[in-house]
Motif scaffolding. Structure first.
Motif, PDB file in Angstrom:
ATOM      1  N   SER A 256       6.088   6.773   4.071  1.00 37.82           N
ATOM      2  CA  SER A 256       7.552   6.853   3.954  1.00 37.82           C
ATOM      3  C   SER A 256       8.238   7.183   5.278  1.00 37.82           C
ATOM      4  N   SER A 257       7.507   7.120   6.380  1.00 41.47           N
ATOM      5  CA  SER A 257       8.064   7.490   7.673  1.00 41.47           C
ATOM      6  C   SER A 257       8.497   6.309   8.523  1.00 41.47           C
ATOM      7  N   ASN A 258       7.884   5.166   8.290  1.00 41.57           N
ATOM      8  CA  ASN A 258       8.142   3.987   9.117  1.00 41.57           C
ATOM      9  C   ASN A 258       8.556   2.810   8.251  1.00 41.57           C
ATOM     10  N   PRO A 259       9.295   1.870   8.815  1.00 41.71           N
ATOM     11  CA  PRO A 259       9.611   0.661   8.058  1.00 41.71           C
ATOM     12  C   PRO A 259       8.340  -0.172   7.857  1.00 41.71           C
ATOM     13  N   PRO A 260       8.210  -0.804   6.707  1.00 36.89           N
ATOM     14  CA  PRO A 260       7.015  -1.613   6.453  1.00 36.89           C
ATOM     15  C   PRO A 260       7.051  -2.911   7.245  1.00 36.89           C
ATOM     16  N   SER A 261       5.874  -3.403   7.570  1.00 38.37           N
ATOM     17  CA  SER A 261       5.796  -4.670   8.298  1.00 38.37           C
ATOM     18  C   SER A 261       4.961  -5.702   7.571  1.00 38.37           C
ATOM     19  N   LEU A 262       4.239  -5.290   6.521  1.00 45.41           N
ATOM     20  CA  LEU A 262       3.433  -6.256   5.784  1.00 45.41           C
ATOM     21  C   LEU A 262       3.165  -5.786   4.368  1.00 45.41           C
ATOM     22  N   GLU A 263       2.780  -6.745   3.537  1.00 47.70           N
ATOM     23  CA  GLU A 263       2.386  -6.450   2.163  1.00 47.70           C
ATOM     24  C   GLU A 263       0.868  -6.354   2.123  1.00 47.70           C
ATOM     25  N   TYR A 264       0.359  -5.413   1.354  1.00 48.33           N
ATOM     26  CA  TYR A 264      -1.077  -5.188   1.254  1.00 48.33           C
ATOM     27  C   TYR A 264      -1.466  -5.262  -0.207  1.00 48.33           C
ATOM     28  N   ILE A 265      -2.407  -6.129  -0.538  1.00 54.25           N
ATOM     29  CA  ILE A 265      -2.880  -6.263  -1.922  1.00 54.25           C
ATOM     30  C   ILE A 265      -3.835  -5.122  -2.205  1.00 54.25           C
ATOM     31  N   VAL A 266      -3.560  -4.387  -3.276  1.00 56.69           N
ATOM     32  CA  VAL A 266      -4.384  -3.243  -3.649  1.00 56.69           C
ATOM     33  C   VAL A 266      -5.530  -3.727  -4.527  1.00 56.69           C
ATOM     34  N   SER A 267      -6.738  -3.575  -4.006  1.00 53.35           N
ATOM     35  CA  SER A 267      -7.947  -3.968  -4.720  1.00 53.35           C
ATOM     36  C   SER A 267      -8.094  -3.107  -5.967  1.00 53.35           C
ATOM     37  N   PRO A 268      -8.519  -3.618  -7.074  1.00 53.42           N
ATOM     38  CA  PRO A 268      -9.067  -4.949  -7.329  1.00 53.42           C
ATOM     39  C   PRO A 268      -8.037  -5.953  -7.820  1.00 53.42           C
ATOM     40  N   ARG A 269      -6.776  -5.708  -7.542  1.00 56.52           N
ATOM     41  CA  ARG A 269      -5.704  -6.604  -7.979  1.00 56.52           C
ATOM     42  C   ARG A 269      -5.814  -7.965  -7.311  1.00 56.52           C
ATOM     43  N   SER A 270      -5.141  -8.948  -7.894  1.00 55.75           N
ATOM     44  CA  SER A 270      -5.239 -10.325  -7.402  1.00 55.75           C
ATOM     45  C   SER A 270      -4.172 -10.675  -6.373  1.00 55.75           C
ATOM     46  N   GLY A 271      -3.061  -9.950  -6.392  1.00 55.58           N
ATOM     47  CA  GLY A 271      -1.967 -10.273  -5.497  1.00 55.58           C
ATOM     48  C   GLY A 271      -1.018 -11.300  -6.071  1.00 55.58           C
TER      49      GLY A 271
ATOM     50  N   SER B  60       8.375  -9.469   0.970  1.00 51.89           N
ATOM     51  CA  SER B  60       9.198 -10.212   0.022  1.00 51.89           C
ATOM     52  C   SER B  60      10.452  -9.407  -0.316  1.00 51.89           C
ATOM     53  N   LYS B  61      11.471 -10.093  -0.777  1.00 51.62           N
ATOM     54  CA  LYS B  61      12.741  -9.444  -1.116  1.00 51.62           C
ATOM     55  C   LYS B  61      12.537  -8.375  -2.192  1.00 51.62           C
ATOM     56  N   GLU B  62      11.741  -8.681  -3.210  1.00 56.87           N
ATOM     57  CA  GLU B  62      11.530  -7.735  -4.315  1.00 56.87           C
ATOM     58  C   GLU B  62      10.807  -6.464  -3.839  1.00 56.87           C
TER      59      GLU B  62
ATOM     60  N   GLU C 230      13.194  -4.382  -1.657  1.00 55.07           N
ATOM     61  CA  GLU C 230      14.140  -3.615  -2.470  1.00 55.07           C
ATOM     62  C   GLU C 230      13.457  -2.404  -3.089  1.00 55.07           C
ATOM     63  N   ARG C 231      12.221  -2.584  -3.551  1.00 53.30           N
ATOM     64  CA  ARG C 231      11.493  -1.482  -4.183  1.00 53.30           C
ATOM     65  C   ARG C 231      11.211  -0.357  -3.188  1.00 53.30           C
ATOM     66  N   CYS C 232      10.790  -0.708  -1.986  1.00 54.79           N
ATOM     67  CA  CYS C 232      10.386   0.318  -1.018  1.00 54.79           C
ATOM     68  C   CYS C 232      11.558   0.872  -0.213  1.00 54.79           C
ATOM     69  N   GLN C 233      12.720   0.263  -0.300  1.00 53.88           N
ATOM     70  CA  GLN C 233      13.934   0.703   0.397  1.00 53.88           C
ATOM     71  C   GLN C 233      13.692   0.886   1.897  1.00 53.88           C
ATOM     72  N   ASN C 234      12.976  -0.077   2.471  1.00 53.18           N
ATOM     73  CA  ASN C 234      12.682  -0.126   3.902  1.00 53.18           C
ATOM     74  C   ASN C 234      11.849   1.058   4.413  1.00 53.18           C
ATOM     75  N   ASN C 235      10.975   1.579   3.535  1.00 58.88           N
ATOM     76  CA  ASN C 235      10.043   2.635   3.922  1.00 58.88           C
ATOM     77  C   ASN C 235       8.628   2.226   3.529  1.00 58.88           C
ATOM     78  N   CYS C 236       7.676   2.548   4.384  1.00 57.00           N
ATOM     79  CA  CYS C 236       6.273   2.350   4.052  1.00 57.00           C
ATOM     80  C   CYS C 236       5.997   3.098   2.748  1.00 57.00           C
ATOM     81  N   GLU C 237       5.286   2.458   1.821  1.00 55.77           N
ATOM     82  CA  GLU C 237       5.031   3.093   0.528  1.00 55.77           C
ATOM     83  C   GLU C 237       3.861   4.082   0.576  1.00 55.77           C
ATOM     84  N   ILE C 238       3.287   4.296   1.735  1.00 63.36           N
ATOM     85  CA  ILE C 238       2.264   5.325   1.888  1.00 63.36           C
ATOM     86  C   ILE C 238       2.860   6.540   2.596  1.00 63.36           C
TER      87      ILE C 238
END
Length: 70
Positions: free
Chosen positions: A19-34, A4-6, A9-17
């Protein structure tokens, strides 16, 4: 699935784990609802595969490298 756009923007085109590669998907962090972008992290394929195969060892190990651990 894409990022998503938001989250993009938050990750600035870096994997949030790693930070070496561009992200390709969003992952819902359990036990969150998404239902919120704050429930998700942007991951590259490598980090997603590591989580899916449990190569992070434990939830504690995953949390220690996550965006919630400044």
């Amino acid at each position: 699935m894409g990022i998503s756009k938001e989250i993009s923007e938050r990750c600035q085109n870096n994997c949030e784990i790693c930070s070496s590669n561009p992200p390709s998907l969003e992952y819902i962090v359990s036990p969150r609802s998404g239902n919120s972008v704050n429930d998700m992290v942007a991951l590259c394929e490598s980090c997603h595969d590591a989580i899916a195969s449990n190569n992070f060892g434990s939830v504690k190990d995953f949390a220690s490298v996550s965006i919630w651990n400044p």
